[in-house]
Design an enzyme around this catalytic site. Structure first.
Site, short mmCIF file in Angstrom:
data_model
loop_
_atom_site.label_atom_id
_atom_site.label_comp_id
_atom_site.label_asym_id
_atom_site.label_seq_id
_atom_site.Cartn_x
_atom_site.Cartn_y
_atom_site.Cartn_z
N ASP A 19 75.28 26.81 12.25
CA ASP A 19 74.80 27.86 12.73
C ASP A 19 73.83 27.91 14.24
O ASP A 19 73.48 26.65 14.11
CB ASP A 19 73.95 28.62 11.52
N SER A 20 73.58 28.84 14.51
CA SER A 20 72.68 28.79 15.79
C SER A 20 71.22 28.51 15.21
O SER A 20 70.43 27.78 15.95
CB SER A 20 72.65 29.99 16.57
N TYR B 89 72.23 32.38 19.84
CA TYR B 89 73.50 32.20 20.39
C TYR B 89 73.74 33.99 20.79
O TYR B 89 74.76 33.99 21.50
CB TYR B 89 74.62 32.00 19.65
N CYS C 252 77.88 31.11 11.58
CA CYS C 252 77.20 32.09 12.56
C CYS C 252 78.26 32.86 13.25
O CYS C 252 79.42 32.59 13.68
CB CYS C 252 76.87 31.16 13.98
N ASN C 253 78.13 34.41 13.08
CA ASN C 253 79.07 35.25 13.50
C ASN C 253 79.28 35.29 14.84
O ASN C 253 80.41 35.50 15.39
CB ASN C 253 78.44 36.78 13.36
N THR C 254 78.23 35.00 15.90
CA THR C 254 78.43 34.86 17.09
C THR C 254 79.56 33.90 17.41
O THR C 254 80.35 33.84 18.33
CB THR C 254 77.21 34.80 17.97
N GLU D 257 63.12 36.51 11.33
CA GLU D 257 62.42 35.32 11.57
C GLU D 257 60.91 35.49 11.48
O GLU D 257 60.12 34.52 11.15
CB GLU D 257 62.73 34.90 12.96
N CYS E 89 76.17 39.42 10.76
CA CYS E 89 75.46 38.38 11.31
C CYS E 89 74.62 37.66 10.31
O CYS E 89 74.21 38.35 9.06
CB CYS E 89 74.13 39.06 12.09
N THR E 90 74.33 36.49 10.52
CA THR E 90 73.88 35.64 9.49
C THR E 90 72.33 35.94 8.90
O THR E 90 71.96 35.72 7.38
CB THR E 90 73.37 34.00 9.94
N HIS E 91 71.54 36.54 9.82
CA HIS E 91 70.28 37.10 9.23
C HIS E 91 70.25 38.27 8.54
O HIS E 91 69.26 38.42 7.68
CB HIS E 91 69.11 37.34 10.49
N1 DGL Z 1 73.52 33.16 13.87
C1 DGL Z 1 73.53 34.43 14.78
C2 DGL Z 1 74.76 35.33 14.21
O1 DGL Z 1 75.41 35.51 13.10
C3 DGL Z 1 72.38 35.38 14.81
C4 DGL Z 1 71.39 34.65 15.65
C5 DGL Z 1 71.40 34.22 16.86
O2 DGL Z 1 71.70 35.08 17.91
O3 DGL Z 1 71.77 33.04 17.46
O4 DGL Z 1 75.61 35.90 15.03
#
Ligand code: DGL
Length: 258
Positions: A7-8, A39, A70-72, A148, A180-182
């Site tokens: 993940d990012s 990301y 990571c979704n991105t 965060e 999104c992971t968060h």
């Molecule tokens: N991990 C990213 C996602 O799931 C979220 C945090 C980021 O922007 O890197 O898209």
């Protein structure tokens, strides 16, 4: 069958946590690219390069499957990573889409994510390819910093959630994909504000996907977590999500190969 997960940064620990809960005896290697997070607002080219580097690092552990938590990165880099590696590469988009299509009744689905994920249209395209549904998308860039900062269930977070979500909830969606992971950490707040919504969380979706594809196997249960930079937010969230598994810090130069 060891699995690599990247993940990012810290958000992917929501995915690690679910996979670990369901497959405690599978060897898991997690890489959080905390030096280069976020990301979500970077260009597709940059996200692809970073994702290749993370994948390459984990591949070095002899993994048999790579999960892009990571979704991105799943939105932009899945195809490239599938070409690059000779093991199954699983992104979070497809499992999330499959689960949403299984549970929606009125076929109106909301998708929230980073600017990058929403701009890529990855969820929307995949939903429309597979079914005749209506899709309403909304980027929610403030959710990541709120999580965060540990502001998970306070009044400011609730105001921000309402500000972003009222618009798509008004479209009569019955299912919301947390792209999104968060965002799984905001699930309770979202449920409290919109109790009628069915929520799809990628960490659950990907675990179900791994189960149904019989990917994990029983091994020694080794768990290793790597980050590319120290981060107080990582420590906070790690304790909350996965307790005391030690974290190993890498130099960014160890993964920057491209
Ligand atoms: N991990 C990213 C996602 O799931 C979220 C945090 C980021 O922007 O890197 O898209």
């Amino acid at each position: 069958m060891p699995i690599g997960i990247f993940d990012s940064g810290i958000g992917g620990l929501t995915v690690f946590k679910e996979i670990n809960k369901s497959f405690p005896l599978t060897n898991l290697y997690y890489l959080g690219d905390t030096a280069r997070v976020p990301y979500g607002n970077k260009s597709p080219e940059t996200v692809i390069r970073y994702s290749l580097e993370c994948g390459n690092y984990l591949y070095g552990f002899g993994i048999d499957a790579l999960v892009i938590a990571c979704n991105t990165a799943s939105s932009y880099a899945l195809k490239t990573l599938r070409k690059e590696f000779d093991i199954p590469v699983i992104g979070v988009v497809e499992p999330g889409v499959e689960l949403a299509l299984k549970i929606t009744k009125n076929k109106k689905i909301g998708v929230i994510g980073t600017q990058g994920t929403i701009k890529s249209q990855s969820y929307k395209k995949s939903l429309l390819e597979k079914a005749d549904v209506e899709v309403f998308q909304k980027p929610c860039p403030l959710f990541v910093p709120l999580v965060e900062e540990g502001m998970i269930n306070n009044h400011i977070t609730k105001m921000v959630v309402k500000e972003y979500l009222d618009e798509i909830v008004k479209k009569d969606i019955d299912t919301l994909i947390l792209g999104c992971t968060h965002y799984p950490l905001l699930k309770e707040t979202i449920k409290e504000l919109y109790p009628h919504l069915q929520i799809v969380d990628s960490s659950q979706a990907i675990t179900e996907y791994l189960q149904s594809h019989h990917i994990p196997k029983e091994e020694e249960g080794i768990k290793r977590i790597f980050i590319t930079d120290e981060s107080p937010a990582f420590e906070k969230l790690k304790k909350l999500l996965i307790g005391n598994i030690p974290v190993e810090k890498l130099q960014l130069s160890e993964i920057c190969t491209l």
